[in-house]
Motif scaffolding. Structure first.
Motif, PDB file in Angstrom:
ATOM      1  N   ASP A 151       0.263   5.607  -0.638  1.00 48.73           N
ATOM      2  CA  ASP A 151      -0.592   6.759  -0.952  1.00 48.73           C
ATOM      3  C   ASP A 151      -2.051   6.363  -1.174  1.00 48.73           C
ATOM      4  O   ASP A 151      -2.693   6.823  -2.122  1.00 48.73           O
ATOM      5  N   GLY A 152      -2.560   5.457  -0.339  1.00 51.83           N
ATOM      6  CA  GLY A 152      -3.955   5.035  -0.443  1.00 51.83           C
ATOM      7  C   GLY A 152      -4.252   4.144  -1.630  1.00 51.83           C
ATOM      8  O   GLY A 152      -5.410   3.980  -2.019  1.00 51.83           O
ATOM      9  N   ARG A 153      -3.211   3.543  -2.217  1.00 47.70           N
ATOM     10  CA  ARG A 153      -3.381   2.651  -3.366  1.00 47.70           C
ATOM     11  C   ARG A 153      -2.763   1.291  -3.059  1.00 47.70           C
ATOM     12  O   ARG A 153      -1.799   1.193  -2.313  1.00 47.70           O
ATOM     13  N   TYR A 159      -7.738  -0.777   4.627  1.00 45.17           N
ATOM     14  CA  TYR A 159      -6.404  -0.188   4.873  1.00 45.17           C
ATOM     15  C   TYR A 159      -6.080   0.924   3.875  1.00 45.17           C
ATOM     16  O   TYR A 159      -5.039   1.563   3.996  1.00 45.17           O
ATOM     17  N   LEU A 160      -6.936   1.144   2.892  1.00 48.55           N
ATOM     18  CA  LEU A 160      -6.653   2.173   1.882  1.00 48.55           C
ATOM     19  C   LEU A 160      -7.198   3.520   2.297  1.00 48.55           C
ATOM     20  O   LEU A 160      -8.116   3.651   3.021  1.00 48.55           O
ATOM     21  N   ILE A 167       0.849  -1.192   0.000  1.00 50.56           N
ATOM     22  CA  ILE A 167       0.000   0.000   0.000  1.00 50.56           C
ATOM     23  C   ILE A 167       0.882   1.238   0.000  1.00 50.56           C
ATOM     24  O   ILE A 167       1.839   1.332   0.769  1.00 50.56           O
ATOM     25  N   THR A 193      -6.766   2.307  -6.612  1.00 48.25           N
ATOM     26  CA  THR A 193      -7.394   3.056  -5.523  1.00 48.25           C
ATOM     27  C   THR A 193      -8.540   2.221  -4.977  1.00 48.25           C
ATOM     28  O   THR A 193      -8.929   1.205  -5.562  1.00 48.25           O
ATOM     29  N   ALA A 194      -9.139   2.653  -3.887  1.00 49.33           N
ATOM     30  CA  ALA A 194     -10.266   1.924  -3.292  1.00 49.33           C
ATOM     31  C   ALA A 194     -11.390   1.741  -4.306  1.00 49.33           C
ATOM     32  O   ALA A 194     -12.014   0.679  -4.364  1.00 49.33           O
TER      33      ALA A 194
END
Length: 127
Positions: A14-16, A126-127, A12, A103-104
């Motif tokens: 940067d939210g990816r 976790y994102l 993971i 991404t989410a």
């Protein structure tokens, strides 16, 4: 008969989430998975995962938390997954067809392999 232990990294950044597209074997080629591989005899799960990320992606990773327990795989094996972050290097598709940062909202834009798919909603948190 001892179950085959396969370890995977939910990398993971940067939210990816990093997803990897299998190149082989033929029956799995094109499907998407968490990078990782089989644990060698005498090797810890964690050491195997760090080694596999170096071999498959050319990166050094730091493992975080384990996601759930043992996830069943069709080949009489189990999948064990940890969150991870890249400490050194830029992920490269050294043993995969392609890599993709998701991404989410994109988590289901790829065709996850059946053994990896049940973990996707767990990792979304976790994102």
């Amino acid at each position: 008969m001892r179950a085959i232990i396969v370890v995977g990294a939910a990398i993971i950044e940067d939210g990816r989430l990093l997803a990897a597209q299998r190149a082989e074997p033929a029956e799995l080629a094109g499907g998407w998975e968490f990078p990782g591989g089989k644990v060698d005899p005498g090797e810890s799960d964690e050491a195997a995962l760090v080694r596999e990320c170096a071999e498959e992606l050319g990166v050094e990773v730091e493992l975080g938390v384990r996601i759930g327990g043992d996830w069943p795989l069709a080949m009489s094996g189990v999948l064990r997954v940890w969150t991870a972050r890249v400490l050194d290097g830029e992920p490269q598709a050294l043993e995969h067809r392609a890599l993709r940062w998701l991404t989410a909202g994109e988590l289901y834009d790829v065709d996850w392999l059946p053994g990896d798919l049940p973990l996707v909603p767990e990792i979304a948190a976790y994102l």
